[in-house]
Design a protein around this motif. Structure first.
Motif, PDB file in Angstrom:
ATOM      1  N   VAL A   1       0.825  -1.199   0.000  1.00 46.40           N
ATOM      2  CA  VAL A   1       0.000   0.000   0.000  1.00 46.40           C
ATOM      3  C   VAL A   1       0.861   1.250   0.000  1.00 46.40           C
ATOM      4  O   VAL A   1       0.579   2.220  -0.679  1.00 46.40           O
ATOM      5  CB  VAL A   1      -0.943  -0.009   1.219  1.00 46.40           C
ATOM      6  N   VAL A   2       1.925   1.247   0.761  1.00 47.38           N
ATOM      7  CA  VAL A   2       2.813   2.404   0.809  1.00 47.38           C
ATOM      8  C   VAL A   2       4.107   2.060   0.090  1.00 47.38           C
ATOM      9  O   VAL A   2       4.862   1.206   0.544  1.00 47.38           O
ATOM     10  CB  VAL A   2       3.120   2.816   2.259  1.00 47.38           C
TER      11      VAL A   2
ATOM     12  N   PRO B   1       3.422   3.533 -16.589  1.00 49.10           N
ATOM     13  CA  PRO B   1       2.333   3.366 -15.633  1.00 49.10           C
ATOM     14  C   PRO B   1       2.809   3.665 -14.209  1.00 49.10           C
ATOM     15  O   PRO B   1       3.921   3.312 -13.824  1.00 49.10           O
ATOM     16  CB  PRO B   1       1.938   1.889 -15.781  1.00 49.10           C
ATOM     17  N   ARG B   2       1.946   4.310 -13.439  1.00 47.77           N
ATOM     18  CA  ARG B   2       2.260   4.618 -12.048  1.00 47.77           C
ATOM     19  C   ARG B   2       1.150   4.050 -11.158  1.00 47.77           C
ATOM     20  O   ARG B   2      -0.018   3.986 -11.556  1.00 47.77           O
ATOM     21  CB  ARG B   2       2.365   6.133 -11.824  1.00 47.77           C
ATOM     22  N   LYS B   3       1.521   3.677  -9.936  1.00 43.77           N
ATOM     23  CA  LYS B   3       0.578   3.125  -8.968  1.00 43.77           C
ATOM     24  C   LYS B   3       0.527   4.032  -7.750  1.00 43.77           C
ATOM     25  O   LYS B   3       1.552   4.327  -7.134  1.00 43.77           O
ATOM     26  CB  LYS B   3       0.999   1.708  -8.547  1.00 43.77           C
ATOM     27  N   LEU B   4      -0.673   4.461  -7.419  1.00 37.04           N
ATOM     28  CA  LEU B   4      -0.912   5.270  -6.230  1.00 37.04           C
ATOM     29  C   LEU B   4      -1.438   4.354  -5.136  1.00 37.04           C
ATOM     30  O   LEU B   4      -2.497   3.748  -5.280  1.00 37.04           O
ATOM     31  CB  LEU B   4      -1.915   6.384  -6.540  1.00 37.04           C
TER      32      LEU B   4
ATOM     33  N   ALA C   1      -5.871   5.718  -0.985  1.00 38.22           N
ATOM     34  CA  ALA C   1      -6.188   5.505  -2.396  1.00 38.22           C
ATOM     35  C   ALA C   1      -5.460   4.287  -2.933  1.00 38.22           C
ATOM     36  O   ALA C   1      -4.316   4.008  -2.568  1.00 38.22           O
ATOM     37  CB  ALA C   1      -5.800   6.734  -3.220  1.00 38.22           C
ATOM     38  N   VAL C   2      -6.132   3.565  -3.795  1.00 37.93           N
ATOM     39  CA  VAL C   2      -5.534   2.497  -4.591  1.00 37.93           C
ATOM     40  C   VAL C   2      -5.939   2.794  -6.027  1.00 37.93           C
ATOM     41  O   VAL C   2      -7.066   2.541  -6.439  1.00 37.93           O
ATOM     42  CB  VAL C   2      -6.023   1.108  -4.157  1.00 37.93           C
TER      43      VAL C   2
ATOM     44  N   PRO D   1       2.038   9.110  -2.408  1.00 40.94           N
ATOM     45  CA  PRO D   1       2.753   7.825  -2.390  1.00 40.94           C
ATOM     46  C   PRO D   1       2.611   7.142  -3.746  1.00 40.94           C
ATOM     47  O   PRO D   1       1.597   6.525  -4.046  1.00 40.94           O
ATOM     48  CB  PRO D   1       2.061   7.050  -1.266  1.00 40.94           C
ATOM     49  N   LEU D   2       3.626   7.255  -4.563  1.00 39.75           N
ATOM     50  CA  LEU D   2       3.541   6.867  -5.962  1.00 39.75           C
ATOM     51  C   LEU D   2       4.702   5.961  -6.317  1.00 39.75           C
ATOM     52  O   LEU D   2       5.839   6.190  -5.913  1.00 39.75           O
ATOM     53  CB  LEU D   2       3.558   8.127  -6.836  1.00 39.75           C
ATOM     54  N   SER D   3       4.408   4.919  -7.083  1.00 37.69           N
ATOM     55  CA  SER D   3       5.477   4.032  -7.552  1.00 37.69           C
ATOM     56  C   SER D   3       5.277   3.731  -9.029  1.00 37.69           C
ATOM     57  O   SER D   3       4.228   4.019  -9.591  1.00 37.69           O
ATOM     58  CB  SER D   3       5.469   2.731  -6.750  1.00 37.69           C
TER      59      SER D   3
END
Length: 525
Positions: free
Chosen positions: A333-334, A415-418, A477-478, A523-525
Protein backbone atom coordinates in the motif's frame (compact mmCIF):
# COMPACT_ATOMS: atom_id res chain seq x y z
CA UNK A 1 -11.76 -14.70 36.10
CA UNK A 2 -9.04 -14.15 33.50
CA UNK A 3 -9.86 -10.54 32.76
CA UNK A 4 -7.62 -7.55 32.71
CA UNK A 5 -7.52 -5.92 36.11
CA UNK A 6 -8.93 -2.65 34.76
CA UNK A 7 -12.23 -4.34 34.08
CA UNK A 8 -12.18 -7.15 36.63
CA UNK A 9 -13.87 -5.04 39.26
CA UNK A 10 -16.85 -4.56 36.98
CA UNK A 11 -17.37 -8.27 36.36
CA UNK A 12 -18.96 -11.00 38.39
CA UNK A 13 -17.48 -14.39 39.06
CA UNK A 14 -18.91 -17.23 36.97
CA UNK A 15 -18.86 -19.36 40.09
CA UNK A 16 -21.49 -17.10 41.64
CA UNK A 17 -23.87 -17.80 38.77
CA UNK A 18 -26.44 -15.33 40.01
CA UNK A 19 -26.21 -12.98 37.02
CA UNK A 20 -26.53 -15.64 34.31
CA UNK A 21 -29.89 -16.27 32.74
CA UNK A 22 -30.34 -19.16 30.31
CA UNK A 23 -33.59 -19.09 28.35
CA UNK A 24 -33.14 -21.12 25.17
CA UNK A 25 -35.37 -21.95 22.31
CA UNK A 26 -34.38 -23.56 19.04
CA UNK A 27 -34.56 -21.20 16.08
CA UNK A 28 -33.69 -21.71 12.46
CA UNK A 29 -30.01 -22.60 12.17
CA UNK A 30 -29.13 -22.47 15.87
CA UNK A 31 -30.16 -22.11 19.48
CA UNK A 32 -31.45 -18.78 20.72
CA UNK A 33 -30.69 -17.58 24.24
CA UNK A 34 -31.08 -14.47 26.32
CA UNK A 35 -28.04 -13.86 28.47
CA UNK A 36 -28.35 -11.45 31.38
CA UNK A 37 -25.36 -9.17 31.98
CA UNK A 38 -24.19 -7.83 35.32
CA UNK A 39 -26.11 -4.56 34.92
CA UNK A 40 -29.32 -6.41 34.04
CA UNK A 41 -29.28 -6.06 30.23
CA UNK A 42 -30.56 -9.05 28.29
CA UNK A 43 -28.47 -9.95 25.23
CA UNK A 44 -30.06 -11.72 22.27
CA UNK A 45 -27.61 -14.55 21.51
CA UNK A 46 -27.61 -17.24 18.85
CA UNK A 47 -25.34 -20.27 19.27
CA UNK A 48 -24.39 -22.59 16.41
CA UNK A 49 -22.10 -25.58 16.16
CA UNK A 50 -23.13 -27.13 19.49
CA UNK A 51 -25.23 -29.95 18.11
CA UNK A 52 -22.80 -32.58 19.38
CA UNK A 53 -22.23 -31.48 22.96
CA UNK A 54 -20.04 -34.54 23.63
CA UNK A 55 -17.38 -33.24 21.28
CA UNK A 56 -14.91 -31.12 23.23
CA UNK A 57 -12.19 -28.68 22.29
CA UNK A 58 -14.07 -26.69 19.65
CA UNK A 59 -12.60 -23.19 19.12
CA UNK A 60 -14.99 -20.41 20.10
CA UNK A 61 -15.95 -17.51 17.82
CA UNK A 62 -17.77 -14.52 19.33
CA UNK A 63 -19.50 -12.34 16.73
CA UNK A 64 -21.17 -9.05 17.74
CA UNK A 65 -23.56 -8.01 14.97
CA UNK A 66 -23.08 -4.82 12.99
CA UNK A 67 -24.92 -1.52 13.48
CA UNK A 68 -28.69 -2.08 13.79
CA UNK A 69 -28.36 -5.65 12.46
CA UNK A 70 -29.41 -8.90 14.07
CA UNK A 71 -27.16 -11.84 14.80
CA UNK A 72 -29.07 -14.02 12.34
CA UNK A 73 -28.13 -11.66 9.47
CA UNK A 74 -24.71 -13.35 9.51
CA UNK A 75 -26.26 -16.80 9.08
CA UNK A 76 -24.28 -17.58 5.94
CA UNK A 77 -20.99 -17.14 7.84
CA UNK A 78 -22.21 -18.72 11.07
CA UNK A 79 -23.27 -21.89 9.24
CA UNK A 80 -19.87 -22.19 7.58
CA UNK A 81 -18.09 -21.81 10.91
CA UNK A 82 -20.35 -24.35 12.63
CA UNK A 83 -19.82 -26.87 9.84
CA UNK A 84 -16.06 -26.30 10.07
CA UNK A 85 -15.87 -27.27 13.73
CA UNK A 86 -16.35 -24.03 15.62
CA UNK A 87 -18.73 -23.03 18.41
CA UNK A 88 -20.18 -19.68 17.33
CA UNK A 89 -21.98 -17.26 19.63
CA UNK A 90 -23.40 -14.33 17.68
CA UNK A 91 -25.35 -11.59 19.41
CA UNK A 92 -26.99 -8.23 18.86
CA UNK A 93 -25.12 -5.56 20.84
CA UNK A 94 -27.08 -3.86 23.58
CA UNK A 95 -29.80 -1.53 22.39
CA UNK A 96 -30.28 -3.26 19.03
CA UNK A 97 -32.85 -5.77 17.86
CA UNK A 98 -33.71 -8.35 20.50
CA UNK A 99 -31.14 -7.16 23.04
CA UNK A 100 -32.16 -4.88 25.88
CA UNK A 101 -30.55 -1.72 27.14
CA UNK A 102 -29.57 1.32 25.15
CA UNK A 103 -27.12 1.81 22.28
CA UNK A 104 -23.93 3.09 23.88
CA UNK A 105 -21.71 3.01 20.76
CA UNK A 106 -18.92 0.66 21.87
CA UNK A 107 -18.70 1.86 25.45
CA UNK A 108 -17.02 -0.08 28.26
CA UNK A 109 -20.34 -1.86 28.78
CA UNK A 110 -20.24 -3.20 25.21
CA UNK A 111 -16.69 -4.46 25.77
CA UNK A 112 -17.75 -6.12 29.01
CA UNK A 113 -20.69 -7.77 27.25
CA UNK A 114 -18.36 -9.66 24.93
CA UNK A 115 -16.31 -10.97 27.86
CA UNK A 116 -19.52 -11.88 29.70
CA UNK A 117 -20.56 -13.97 26.72
CA UNK A 118 -17.25 -15.89 26.79
CA UNK A 119 -17.89 -16.67 30.45
CA UNK A 120 -21.43 -17.77 29.69
CA UNK A 121 -20.35 -20.10 26.85
CA UNK A 122 -17.65 -21.60 29.05
CA UNK A 123 -20.22 -22.38 31.72
CA UNK A 124 -23.00 -23.72 29.52
CA UNK A 125 -21.14 -25.29 26.57
CA UNK A 126 -18.32 -27.53 27.84
CA UNK A 127 -17.53 -28.46 24.23
CA UNK A 128 -16.11 -24.94 23.67
CA UNK A 129 -12.41 -24.31 24.14
CA UNK A 130 -12.22 -20.87 25.72
CA UNK A 131 -8.44 -20.91 25.42
CA UNK A 132 -8.92 -20.54 21.65
CA UNK A 133 -11.26 -17.58 21.17
CA UNK A 134 -11.73 -15.31 18.17
CA UNK A 135 -13.67 -12.04 18.06
CA UNK A 136 -15.10 -11.45 14.58
CA UNK A 137 -17.09 -8.42 13.48
CA UNK A 138 -18.26 -6.25 10.61
CA UNK A 139 -18.49 -2.46 10.96
CA UNK A 140 -19.83 -1.78 14.48
CA UNK A 141 -19.09 -5.35 15.50
CA UNK A 142 -15.51 -4.94 14.26
CA UNK A 143 -14.99 -1.88 16.44
CA UNK A 144 -16.30 -3.74 19.49
CA UNK A 145 -14.14 -6.78 18.68
CA UNK A 146 -10.93 -4.73 18.49
CA UNK A 147 -11.70 -2.96 21.76
CA UNK A 148 -12.50 -6.26 23.46
CA UNK A 149 -9.20 -7.75 22.29
CA UNK A 150 -7.35 -4.96 24.08
CA UNK A 151 -8.83 -5.95 27.45
CA UNK A 152 -9.79 -9.62 27.17
CA UNK A 153 -6.68 -11.86 27.28
CA UNK A 154 -8.62 -14.97 26.22
CA UNK A 155 -9.07 -13.55 22.72
CA UNK A 156 -6.35 -15.11 20.56
CA UNK A 157 -7.24 -13.49 17.24
CA UNK A 158 -9.49 -10.78 15.80
CA UNK A 159 -11.11 -10.43 12.38
CA UNK A 160 -12.27 -6.83 11.95
CA UNK A 161 -13.96 -6.07 8.62
CA UNK A 162 -14.78 -2.46 7.67
CA UNK A 163 -14.63 -1.32 11.27
CA UNK A 164 -12.71 1.36 13.10
CA UNK A 165 -9.64 1.53 15.28
CA UNK A 166 -9.73 5.33 15.67
CA UNK A 167 -13.35 6.46 15.81
CA UNK A 168 -12.49 10.15 15.72
CA UNK A 169 -10.43 9.81 12.53
CA UNK A 170 -13.05 7.53 10.98
CA UNK A 171 -16.02 9.84 11.53
CA UNK A 172 -14.44 13.27 11.77
CA UNK A 173 -11.37 13.29 9.51
CA UNK A 174 -10.16 16.85 9.08
CA UNK A 175 -12.75 18.04 11.61
CA UNK A 176 -15.29 17.75 8.76
CA UNK A 177 -18.22 15.35 9.16
CA UNK A 178 -19.36 13.46 6.09
CA UNK A 179 -23.01 13.15 5.20
CA UNK A 180 -22.42 9.44 4.62
CA UNK A 181 -22.07 9.04 8.38
CA UNK A 182 -25.72 10.04 8.62
CA UNK A 183 -26.32 6.37 7.87
CA UNK A 184 -25.38 5.81 11.50
CA UNK A 185 -28.46 7.71 12.58
CA UNK A 186 -30.47 5.00 10.83
CA UNK A 187 -29.58 2.90 13.84
CA UNK A 188 -32.34 4.75 15.64
CA UNK A 189 -34.80 2.81 13.49
CA UNK A 190 -33.46 -0.54 14.69
CA UNK A 191 -32.42 0.30 18.23
CA UNK A 192 -32.69 2.60 21.21
CA UNK A 193 -30.05 5.30 21.58
CA UNK A 194 -28.80 6.30 25.01
CA UNK A 195 -29.10 10.04 25.74
CA UNK A 196 -25.30 10.31 25.50
CA UNK A 197 -25.16 8.78 22.01
CA UNK A 198 -28.09 10.93 20.85
CA UNK A 199 -26.27 14.05 22.08
CA UNK A 200 -23.01 13.08 20.39
CA UNK A 201 -24.87 12.46 17.12
CA UNK A 202 -26.13 16.05 17.26
CA UNK A 203 -22.68 17.41 18.09
CA UNK A 204 -21.20 15.54 15.13
CA UNK A 205 -23.23 17.55 12.61
CA UNK A 206 -23.69 20.81 14.51
CA UNK A 207 -20.01 21.77 14.60
CA UNK A 208 -20.23 22.29 18.37
CA UNK A 209 -18.41 20.55 21.20
CA UNK A 210 -15.55 19.29 19.05
CA UNK A 211 -13.19 18.69 22.00
CA UNK A 212 -15.90 16.83 23.88
CA UNK A 213 -16.65 14.72 20.82
CA UNK A 214 -12.98 13.82 20.29
CA UNK A 215 -12.62 12.69 23.90
CA UNK A 216 -15.77 10.61 23.60
CA UNK A 217 -14.51 8.98 20.39
CA UNK A 218 -11.06 8.31 21.88
CA UNK A 219 -12.65 6.28 24.69
CA UNK A 220 -14.13 4.03 21.99
CA UNK A 221 -10.96 3.58 19.94
CA UNK A 222 -8.68 0.56 20.09
CA UNK A 223 -5.87 2.77 18.78
CA UNK A 224 -5.79 4.44 22.19
CA UNK A 225 -4.82 1.10 23.73
CA UNK A 226 -2.24 0.00 21.17
CA UNK A 227 0.18 -1.20 23.87
CA UNK A 228 -2.37 -3.79 25.05
CA UNK A 229 -2.03 -5.63 21.74
CA UNK A 230 1.56 -6.49 22.59
CA UNK A 231 0.97 -9.92 24.05
CA UNK A 232 2.10 -13.39 22.97
CA UNK A 233 -0.04 -15.23 20.44
CA UNK A 234 -2.38 -12.37 19.54
CA UNK A 235 -3.06 -11.74 15.84
CA UNK A 236 -5.32 -9.33 13.95
CA UNK A 237 -6.82 -9.46 10.46
CA UNK A 238 -8.14 -6.11 9.23
CA UNK A 239 -10.15 -5.36 6.09
CA UNK A 240 -10.97 -1.85 4.88
CA UNK A 241 -12.43 -0.36 1.71
CA UNK A 242 -10.56 2.42 -0.04
CA UNK A 243 -13.93 3.70 -1.29
CA UNK A 244 -15.48 3.58 2.19
CA UNK A 245 -16.82 7.06 3.01
CA UNK A 246 -18.40 6.03 6.35
CA UNK A 247 -15.42 4.53 8.23
CA UNK A 248 -12.45 5.73 6.22
CA UNK A 249 -9.62 3.32 5.46
CA UNK A 250 -6.68 5.53 6.43
CA UNK A 251 -7.32 5.05 10.14
CA UNK A 252 -7.29 1.25 9.69
CA UNK A 253 -4.04 1.50 7.74
CA UNK A 254 -2.44 3.65 10.45
CA UNK A 255 -3.57 1.18 13.12
CA UNK A 256 -2.11 -1.73 11.16
CA UNK A 257 1.26 0.04 10.95
CA UNK A 258 1.30 0.62 14.73
CA UNK A 259 0.17 -2.82 15.88
CA UNK A 260 2.89 -4.63 17.86
CA UNK A 261 1.33 -8.05 17.23
CA UNK A 262 1.06 -10.07 14.02
CA UNK A 263 -1.42 -8.32 11.73
CA UNK A 264 -2.51 -8.22 8.11
CA UNK A 265 -4.57 -5.63 6.24
CA UNK A 266 -6.80 -6.39 3.25
CA UNK A 267 -7.78 -3.38 1.13
CA UNK A 268 -10.81 -3.80 -1.11
CA UNK A 269 -12.72 -1.52 -3.52
CA UNK A 270 -16.20 -1.79 -1.97
CA UNK A 271 -18.08 0.90 -0.10
CA UNK A 272 -19.27 0.49 3.45
CA UNK A 273 -21.85 -2.31 3.62
CA UNK A 274 -25.20 -0.97 4.76
CA UNK A 275 -26.34 -4.54 5.42
CA UNK A 276 -24.13 -7.55 6.26
CA UNK A 277 -25.12 -9.51 3.17
CA UNK A 278 -24.30 -6.56 0.90
CA UNK A 279 -20.67 -7.66 0.77
CA UNK A 280 -21.70 -10.95 -0.79
CA UNK A 281 -22.81 -9.09 -3.94
CA UNK A 282 -19.18 -8.41 -4.95
CA UNK A 283 -16.37 -10.84 -5.59
CA UNK A 284 -13.99 -8.87 -3.36
CA UNK A 285 -16.54 -9.00 -0.53
CA UNK A 286 -16.86 -12.76 -0.82
CA UNK A 287 -13.09 -13.06 -0.96
CA UNK A 288 -12.76 -11.17 2.32
CA UNK A 289 -14.91 -13.71 4.15
CA UNK A 290 -13.08 -16.60 2.51
CA UNK A 291 -9.86 -15.12 3.83
CA UNK A 292 -11.47 -14.68 7.25
CA UNK A 293 -12.35 -18.37 7.36
CA UNK A 294 -8.82 -19.37 6.34
CA UNK A 295 -7.40 -17.00 8.95
CA UNK A 296 -9.47 -18.59 11.73
CA UNK A 297 -8.52 -22.09 10.59
CA UNK A 298 -4.88 -21.16 10.67
CA UNK A 299 -4.84 -19.16 13.90
CA UNK A 300 -7.23 -21.22 16.05
CA UNK A 301 -7.05 -24.72 14.60
CA UNK A 302 -3.47 -24.73 13.37
CA UNK A 303 -4.44 -25.80 9.85
CA UNK A 304 -1.96 -24.92 7.08
CA UNK A 305 -3.97 -22.43 5.03
CA UNK A 306 -0.96 -20.48 3.77
CA UNK A 307 -2.36 -17.13 4.89
CA UNK A 308 0.38 -14.53 5.51
CA UNK A 309 0.10 -12.98 8.96
CA UNK A 310 1.78 -9.69 8.11
CA UNK A 311 1.73 -7.07 5.38
CA UNK A 312 -0.93 -5.46 3.21
CA UNK A 313 -2.84 -6.96 0.30
CA UNK A 314 -5.00 -5.32 -2.34
CA UNK A 315 -8.11 -7.21 -3.45
CA UNK A 316 -9.81 -6.38 -6.71
CA UNK A 317 -9.10 -3.86 -9.42
CA UNK A 318 -8.48 -0.17 -8.70
CA UNK A 319 -10.44 0.70 -11.84
CA UNK A 320 -13.32 -1.48 -12.97
CA UNK A 321 -14.28 -4.30 -10.64
CA UNK A 322 -13.00 -7.33 -12.48
CA UNK A 323 -13.46 -10.90 -11.21
CA UNK A 324 -10.92 -12.00 -8.66
CA UNK A 325 -8.99 -15.23 -8.82
CA UNK A 326 -9.26 -17.45 -5.78
CA UNK A 327 -6.01 -15.93 -4.51
CA UNK A 328 -4.84 -12.47 -5.50
CA UNK A 329 -1.35 -11.06 -5.65
CA UNK A 330 -0.22 -8.93 -2.74
CA UNK A 331 0.64 -5.30 -3.43
CA UNK A 332 2.27 -2.87 -1.00
CA UNK A 333 0.00 0.00 0.00
CA UNK A 334 2.81 2.40 0.81
CA UNK A 335 5.60 2.34 -1.80
CA UNK A 336 9.25 2.87 -0.97
CA UNK A 337 9.17 6.56 -1.91
CA UNK A 338 6.77 9.44 -2.11
CA UNK A 339 6.57 12.13 -4.77
CA UNK A 340 6.23 15.78 -3.73
CA UNK A 341 4.59 18.06 -6.28
CA UNK A 342 4.84 21.81 -5.83
CA UNK A 343 1.75 23.73 -6.95
CA UNK A 344 2.32 26.44 -9.50
CA UNK A 345 0.08 29.48 -10.09
CA UNK A 346 -3.50 28.34 -10.84
CA UNK A 347 -5.38 29.61 -13.87
CA UNK A 348 -8.83 31.16 -14.05
CA UNK A 349 -9.90 28.49 -16.53
CA UNK A 350 -8.15 25.19 -16.94
CA UNK A 351 -5.56 23.57 -14.73
CA UNK A 352 -2.24 24.97 -13.54
CA UNK A 353 0.88 22.85 -13.27
CA UNK A 354 2.15 20.56 -10.54
CA UNK A 355 5.88 20.01 -10.69
CA UNK A 356 9.10 19.56 -8.79
CA UNK A 357 9.01 23.12 -7.49
CA UNK A 358 6.22 25.41 -6.43
CA UNK A 359 6.03 29.18 -6.38
CA UNK A 360 4.39 32.09 -4.59
CA UNK A 361 0.83 32.89 -5.68
CA UNK A 362 -2.71 33.64 -4.53
CA UNK A 363 -5.98 32.21 -5.82
CA UNK A 364 -9.18 34.11 -5.01
CA UNK A 365 -12.29 31.97 -4.71
CA UNK A 366 -15.93 32.43 -3.81
CA UNK A 367 -16.96 30.18 -0.98
CA UNK A 368 -19.23 27.14 -1.26
CA UNK A 369 -19.59 27.27 -5.05
CA UNK A 370 -19.81 23.89 -6.85
CA UNK A 371 -16.77 23.08 -8.97
CA UNK A 372 -17.96 19.71 -10.27
CA UNK A 373 -15.61 17.88 -7.90
CA UNK A 374 -17.48 15.55 -5.53
CA UNK A 375 -16.66 12.59 -3.38
CA UNK A 376 -18.51 9.30 -3.66
CA UNK A 377 -22.16 9.07 -2.64
CA UNK A 378 -22.89 5.95 -0.58
CA UNK A 379 -24.45 3.16 -2.67
CA UNK A 380 -25.27 5.48 -5.61
CA UNK A 381 -21.68 5.99 -6.81
CA UNK A 382 -20.92 2.29 -6.58
CA UNK A 383 -24.05 1.44 -8.56
CA UNK A 384 -23.15 3.91 -11.32
CA UNK A 385 -19.57 2.63 -11.37
CA UNK A 386 -20.67 -0.97 -11.76
CA UNK A 387 -22.96 -0.07 -14.65
CA UNK A 388 -20.67 2.38 -16.50
CA UNK A 389 -17.22 1.44 -15.19
CA UNK A 390 -16.59 5.10 -14.24
CA UNK A 391 -16.13 6.51 -10.73
CA UNK A 392 -17.10 10.15 -10.05
CA UNK A 393 -15.45 12.19 -12.80
CA UNK A 394 -14.82 15.80 -13.80
CA UNK A 395 -13.68 17.55 -17.00
CA UNK A 396 -10.58 19.51 -16.01
CA UNK A 397 -10.56 22.17 -18.77
CA UNK A 398 -13.92 23.45 -17.52
CA UNK A 399 -13.26 23.59 -13.76
CA UNK A 400 -14.52 27.11 -12.90
CA UNK A 401 -11.82 29.37 -11.44
CA UNK A 402 -14.12 31.25 -9.02
CA UNK A 403 -15.17 27.96 -7.40
CA UNK A 404 -11.88 26.05 -7.20
CA UNK A 405 -8.25 25.94 -8.26
CA UNK A 406 -6.96 23.01 -10.30
CA UNK A 407 -3.61 21.54 -11.29
CA UNK A 408 -2.28 18.60 -13.30
CA UNK A 409 1.11 16.92 -13.45
CA UNK A 410 3.06 16.28 -16.62
CA UNK A 411 2.02 13.26 -18.66
CA UNK A 412 3.43 10.03 -17.25
CA UNK A 413 5.73 8.13 -19.61
CA UNK A 414 5.11 4.86 -17.76
CA UNK A 415 2.33 3.37 -15.63
CA UNK A 416 2.26 4.62 -12.05
CA UNK A 417 0.58 3.13 -8.97
CA UNK A 418 -0.91 5.27 -6.23
CA UNK A 419 -1.04 3.35 -2.95
CA UNK A 420 -1.68 5.20 0.30
CA UNK A 421 -2.93 8.56 1.59
CA UNK A 422 -1.90 11.72 -0.30
CA UNK A 423 -1.36 14.87 1.78
CA UNK A 424 -2.03 18.45 0.63
CA UNK A 425 -0.42 21.38 2.41
CA UNK A 426 -1.07 25.06 1.87
CA UNK A 427 -2.50 28.21 3.44
CA UNK A 428 -5.93 29.83 3.33
CA UNK A 429 -7.50 33.08 4.47
CA UNK A 430 -11.16 34.01 4.72
CA UNK A 431 -13.09 36.95 6.12
CA UNK A 432 -15.35 34.45 7.92
CA UNK A 433 -14.24 32.79 11.15
CA UNK A 434 -14.25 29.21 9.78
CA UNK A 435 -13.68 27.71 6.36
CA UNK A 436 -13.64 24.22 4.85
CA UNK A 437 -11.00 23.35 2.26
CA UNK A 438 -11.72 20.36 0.03
CA UNK A 439 -9.21 18.43 -2.09
CA UNK A 440 -10.01 15.92 -4.83
CA UNK A 441 -7.33 13.87 -6.58
CA UNK A 442 -7.95 12.39 -10.03
CA UNK A 443 -6.31 10.25 -12.68
CA UNK A 444 -6.69 12.44 -15.77
CA UNK A 445 -6.80 10.95 -19.26
CA UNK A 446 -5.69 12.53 -22.56
CA UNK A 447 -9.22 13.91 -23.10
CA UNK A 448 -9.07 15.92 -19.87
CA UNK A 449 -11.58 13.75 -18.00
CA UNK A 450 -10.42 12.90 -14.50
CA UNK A 451 -11.53 9.82 -12.56
CA UNK A 452 -11.67 10.25 -8.80
CA UNK A 453 -8.88 8.55 -6.86
CA UNK A 454 -9.19 10.17 -3.45
CA UNK A 455 -10.79 13.00 -1.52
CA UNK A 456 -10.16 14.89 1.68
CA UNK A 457 -11.36 17.95 3.54
CA UNK A 458 -10.34 20.02 6.53
CA UNK A 459 -12.26 22.63 8.49
CA UNK A 460 -10.22 25.24 10.32
CA UNK A 461 -10.62 28.54 12.12
CA UNK A 462 -9.09 31.46 10.27
CA UNK A 463 -10.40 34.12 12.64
CA UNK A 464 -11.00 36.40 9.67
CA UNK A 465 -7.30 37.31 9.72
CA UNK A 466 -4.23 36.43 7.67
CA UNK A 467 -3.34 33.13 5.98
CA UNK A 468 -3.71 30.06 8.17
CA UNK A 469 -1.72 26.93 7.26
CA UNK A 470 -3.66 23.75 6.63
CA UNK A 471 -2.94 20.09 5.93
CA UNK A 472 -5.43 17.74 4.31
CA UNK A 473 -4.91 13.99 4.50
CA UNK A 474 -6.85 12.45 1.65
CA UNK A 475 -8.57 9.10 1.87
CA UNK A 476 -6.38 6.02 1.35
CA UNK A 477 -6.19 5.51 -2.40
CA UNK A 478 -5.53 2.50 -4.59
CA UNK A 479 -5.35 3.90 -8.10
CA UNK A 480 -3.48 2.93 -11.27
CA UNK A 481 -2.48 5.76 -13.62
CA UNK A 482 -1.72 4.43 -17.13
CA UNK A 483 0.95 5.67 -19.50
CA UNK A 484 -0.16 8.89 -21.18
CA UNK A 485 -2.29 9.96 -18.22
CA UNK A 486 -1.54 12.36 -15.38
CA UNK A 487 -2.61 13.21 -11.86
CA UNK A 488 -5.01 16.09 -11.36
CA UNK A 489 -5.89 18.04 -8.21
CA UNK A 490 -8.89 20.27 -7.50
CA UNK A 491 -8.92 22.43 -4.36
CA UNK A 492 -12.13 24.20 -3.44
CA UNK A 493 -14.44 24.96 -0.53
CA UNK A 494 -17.48 22.78 -1.17
CA UNK A 495 -18.33 19.12 -1.59
CA UNK A 496 -21.96 17.95 -1.43
CA UNK A 497 -20.91 14.90 0.60
CA UNK A 498 -19.40 17.02 3.41
CA UNK A 499 -20.91 19.13 6.16
CA UNK A 500 -18.68 22.12 5.47
CA UNK A 501 -18.37 25.43 7.33
CA UNK A 502 -17.68 27.78 4.40
CA UNK A 503 -20.21 30.58 4.05
CA UNK A 504 -21.76 30.82 0.58
CA UNK A 505 -20.06 33.45 -1.62
CA UNK A 506 -17.58 34.36 1.12
CA UNK A 507 -14.15 35.61 0.00
CA UNK A 508 -11.63 32.78 0.27
CA UNK A 509 -7.98 33.09 -0.77
CA UNK A 510 -5.59 30.15 -1.22
CA UNK A 511 -1.97 31.10 -0.59
CA UNK A 512 1.44 29.75 -1.51
CA UNK A 513 4.50 31.65 -0.33
CA UNK A 514 8.24 31.12 -0.32
CA UNK A 515 8.06 30.29 3.40
CA UNK A 516 5.07 27.94 3.11
CA UNK A 517 4.72 26.60 -0.41
CA UNK A 518 1.60 24.71 -1.37
CA UNK A 519 2.48 21.12 -2.20
CA UNK A 520 0.93 17.70 -2.70
CA UNK A 521 2.74 14.62 -1.36
CA UNK A 522 1.71 11.44 -3.16
CA UNK A 523 2.75 7.82 -2.39
CA UNK A 524 3.54 6.87 -5.96
CA UNK A 525 5.48 4.03 -7.55
Amino acid sequence: MRLHRKFSSHFFSPAEGKNFSLSPFTGRGGQKHWVLTEDGVSLDVEVRGAGNTEEVGRPLVILPASWAASASSFGWFLDWLAESGYIVAAYSPRGFRGSGGRVEAASHSDVQDLSTLIDWVEQHYPCADTERVAAVGLSYGAGISLLAAAFEPRIATVVAVDGWADLGSALLAGDTPRLSTALLVAGALGGHFSPDVALKSLLLYSGLGRAQLRDWAAQRSAAQHIERFDRPGLSVLLAAGWNDTVLRAEQAHAFHQQLPCRSRLLLHPDEHPVLPWAQLTSESGREIWRRAGDWLDQELRGLPRGVPTEGVEVLGSPAKQRPLPSRTTSHPVVPARTQVYGLGPPRRLGPGRMGAEGSAWQARLRGALPSGATDRFPALSRLVERVTGYPPSVYFPLVPGPAAASWTTAVFDRPRKLRGSPVLEGSVSCHARRVTVTAHLYAVGPSGVGRLCSQGAVTLATGGKGPAPFSVTLRTAVCDVPTGHRLGLIVGTWDPTCRGATRPLSRVVLHSSEEHQAALTVPLS
